[in-house]
Design a protein around this motif. Structure first.
Motif, mmCIF file in Angstrom:
data_model
loop_
_atom_site.group_PDB
_atom_site.id
_atom_site.type_symbol
_atom_site.label_atom_id
_atom_site.label_comp_id
_atom_site.label_asym_id
_atom_site.label_seq_id
_atom_site.Cartn_x
_atom_site.Cartn_y
_atom_site.Cartn_z
ATOM 1 N N LYS A 274 0.914 -1.126 0.095
ATOM 2 C CA LYS A 274 -0.141 0.107 0.036
ATOM 3 C C LYS A 274 0.982 1.320 -0.098
ATOM 4 C CE LYS A 274 -3.595 2.376 2.358
ATOM 5 N NZ LYS A 274 -4.586 2.491 3.712
ATOM 6 N N GLN A 275 1.867 1.339 0.894
ATOM 7 C CA GLN A 275 2.752 2.377 1.028
ATOM 8 C C GLN A 275 3.688 2.539 -0.386
ATOM 9 O OE1 GLN A 275 4.872 1.086 4.527
ATOM 10 N NE2 GLN A 275 4.179 3.057 5.631
ATOM 11 N N LEU A 276 3.855 1.313 -1.031
ATOM 12 C CA LEU A 276 4.789 1.491 -2.245
ATOM 13 C C LEU A 276 3.675 2.137 -3.295
ATOM 14 C CD1 LEU A 276 6.467 -1.748 -2.240
ATOM 15 C CD2 LEU A 276 7.473 0.379 -2.107
ATOM 16 N N LYS A 277 2.462 2.098 -3.428
ATOM 17 C CA LYS A 277 1.561 2.610 -4.277
ATOM 18 C C LYS A 277 1.522 3.973 -4.326
ATOM 19 C CE LYS A 277 -0.979 -1.535 -5.095
ATOM 20 N NZ LYS A 277 -2.342 -2.364 -5.276
ATOM 21 N N MET A 278 2.000 4.731 -3.129
ATOM 22 C CA MET A 278 2.009 6.152 -2.983
ATOM 23 C C MET A 278 3.216 6.773 -3.891
ATOM 24 S SD MET A 278 -0.539 6.889 -0.932
ATOM 25 C CE MET A 278 -0.167 8.388 -0.377
ATOM 26 N N VAL A 279 4.139 5.828 -4.434
ATOM 27 C CA VAL A 279 5.341 6.511 -5.028
ATOM 28 C C VAL A 279 5.212 6.106 -6.415
ATOM 29 C CG1 VAL A 279 8.116 6.184 -5.025
ATOM 30 C CG2 VAL A 279 6.803 5.781 -2.875
ATOM 31 N N HIS A 280 5.450 7.172 -7.198
ATOM 32 C CA HIS A 280 5.303 7.028 -8.573
ATOM 33 C C HIS A 280 6.165 7.564 -9.385
ATOM 34 C CE1 HIS A 280 0.834 6.509 -7.569
ATOM 35 N NE2 HIS A 280 1.164 7.719 -6.820
ATOM 36 N N PHE A 281 7.068 6.703 -10.246
ATOM 37 C CA PHE A 281 8.094 7.082 -11.156
ATOM 38 C C PHE A 281 7.952 7.713 -12.352
ATOM 39 C CE2 PHE A 281 10.038 4.433 -7.730
ATOM 40 C CZ PHE A 281 11.116 5.273 -7.308
ATOM 41 N N VAL A 282 8.264 8.716 -12.648
ATOM 42 C CA VAL A 282 8.466 9.134 -14.277
ATOM 43 C C VAL A 282 9.739 9.008 -14.906
ATOM 44 C CG1 VAL A 282 7.835 11.070 -15.790
ATOM 45 C CG2 VAL A 282 6.408 10.803 -13.645
ATOM 46 N N ASN A 283 9.845 8.394 -16.177
ATOM 47 C CA ASN A 283 10.914 8.432 -16.772
ATOM 48 C C ASN A 283 11.597 9.470 -16.985
ATOM 49 O OD1 ASN A 283 12.818 7.994 -19.082
ATOM 50 N ND2 ASN A 283 12.655 5.872 -19.030
ATOM 51 N N SER A 284 12.744 9.983 -16.594
ATOM 52 C CA SER A 284 13.397 11.312 -16.780
ATOM 53 C C SER A 284 13.401 11.541 -18.219
ATOM 54 C CB SER A 284 14.413 11.420 -16.080
ATOM 55 O OG SER A 284 15.538 10.556 -16.264
ATOM 56 N N LEU A 285 14.088 10.679 -19.249
ATOM 57 C CA LEU A 285 14.329 10.941 -20.491
ATOM 58 C C LEU A 285 12.895 11.283 -21.270
ATOM 59 C CD1 LEU A 285 16.351 10.807 -22.654
ATOM 60 C CD2 LEU A 285 15.708 8.362 -23.006
ATOM 61 N N HIS A 286 11.831 10.578 -20.846
ATOM 62 C CA HIS A 286 10.490 10.991 -21.394
ATOM 63 C C HIS A 286 10.132 12.277 -20.918
ATOM 64 C CE1 HIS A 286 9.568 6.237 -21.668
ATOM 65 N NE2 HIS A 286 10.421 6.896 -22.514
ATOM 66 N N PHE A 287 10.309 12.432 -19.562
ATOM 67 C CA PHE A 287 9.879 13.836 -19.199
ATOM 68 C C PHE A 287 10.336 15.063 -19.668
ATOM 69 C CE2 PHE A 287 9.984 17.148 -15.661
ATOM 70 C CZ PHE A 287 8.625 16.983 -15.341
ATOM 71 N N TYR A 288 11.817 15.091 -19.723
ATOM 72 C CA TYR A 288 12.383 15.925 -20.316
ATOM 73 C C TYR A 288 12.686 16.184 -21.925
ATOM 74 C CZ TYR A 288 13.927 16.796 -15.420
ATOM 75 O OH TYR A 288 13.970 17.127 -14.078
ATOM 76 N N TRP A 289 12.333 15.296 -22.388
ATOM 77 C CA TRP A 289 12.578 14.988 -23.890
ATOM 78 C C TRP A 289 11.253 14.761 -24.518
ATOM 79 C CZ3 TRP A 289 16.792 16.729 -26.520
ATOM 80 C CH2 TRP A 289 18.032 16.921 -25.662
ATOM 81 N N SER A 290 10.105 15.084 -24.007
ATOM 82 C CA SER A 290 8.583 14.529 -24.633
ATOM 83 C C SER A 290 8.457 15.180 -25.835
ATOM 84 C CB SER A 290 7.694 14.802 -23.774
ATOM 85 O OG SER A 290 7.613 16.367 -23.381
ATOM 86 N N SER A 291 9.144 16.392 -26.328
ATOM 87 C CA SER A 291 8.738 16.983 -27.342
ATOM 88 C C SER A 291 10.056 16.802 -28.592
ATOM 89 C CB SER A 291 8.724 18.599 -27.225
ATOM 90 O OG SER A 291 9.946 18.975 -26.933
ATOM 91 N N GLY A 292 10.949 15.847 -28.003
ATOM 92 C CA GLY A 292 12.147 15.733 -28.845
ATOM 93 C C GLY A 292 13.317 16.426 -28.594
ATOM 94 N N SER A 293 13.141 17.408 -27.808
ATOM 95 C CA SER A 293 14.180 18.242 -27.384
ATOM 96 C C SER A 293 13.903 18.770 -26.075
ATOM 97 C CB SER A 293 14.601 19.443 -28.306
ATOM 98 O OG SER A 293 13.655 20.427 -28.270
ATOM 99 N N TYR A 294 14.630 19.563 -25.430
ATOM 100 C CA TYR A 294 14.623 20.052 -23.995
ATOM 101 C C TYR A 294 13.767 21.398 -24.166
ATOM 102 C CZ TYR A 294 15.605 21.550 -19.273
ATOM 103 O OH TYR A 294 15.383 21.633 -18.008
#
Length: 186
Positions: free
Chosen positions: A64-84
């Protein structure tokens, strides 16, 4: 940091860290504080570090506690448009936090900014941090932006001190004397 978060939620922190061991210790502490506060924790992190953090967390927390933690892939996050591109990053973040805001769920975030892989001009990082500072105040949540200290040139460090009202220096949280609030720049 817990004491500060008890008095206010809109907290934007710069964490310039020395070494992976210190980084993992601080992030696990932030996760622990968030879980015990009942917050969802959004972590923008690379895949290698995500695996390491999950190994540590699985030994310590319930399912239950682990379900409170959500990871976002940093590569997808910072480069979602193909560039920073700061506006695209902001849009990605807004979509990511929308379910928490819409459902009035308390959350906090941690973003590992591995800027050395960003071959863009450094002013884009300052633009991104200004957007992040506005988002912290608009959505009323704490955000830690983690940068590896030895990979930060002096001019980037100075820029980051202007865009973060607080600085985490290993175990001490201090107010940034160089912080320039967005409302002061209007």
């Amino acid at each position: 940091m817990d004491q500060l978060l008890e008095s206010q939620r809109s907290v934007h922190v710069l964490y310039a860290f020395d070494g992976t061991e210190n980084y993992v210790k601080q992030l696990l502490n932030y996760i622990d504080e968030g879980i015990h506060a009942g917050d969802h924790i959004l972590i923008v992190e690379n895949e290698r570090m995500t695996r390491e953090l999950k190994r540590h967390m699985e030994k310590q927390y319930t399912e239950k506690q682990l379900k409170m933690v959500h990871f976002v892939n940093s590569l997808h996050f910072y480069w979602s448009s193909g560039s920073y591109h700061p506006p695209a990053i902001h849009e990605y973040f807004t979509k990511t936090v929308a379910p928490y805001i819409e459902n009035k769920l308390s959350f906090r975030s941690w973003a590992h900014v591995e800027w050395e892989s960003v071959k863009e001009p450094l002013f884009l990082i300052e633009d991104f941090e200004k957007i992040a500072d506005r988002a912290v105040n608009e959505f009323d949540f704490p955000l830690v932006c983690a940068y590896e200290k030895k990979k930060m040139p002096v001019h980037l460090r100075e820029s980051l001190m202007k865009t973060h009202p607080y600085v985490l220096m290993e175990d001490e949280l201090i107010a940034s004397p160089q912080y320039q609030s967005m409302s002061n720049q209007a």
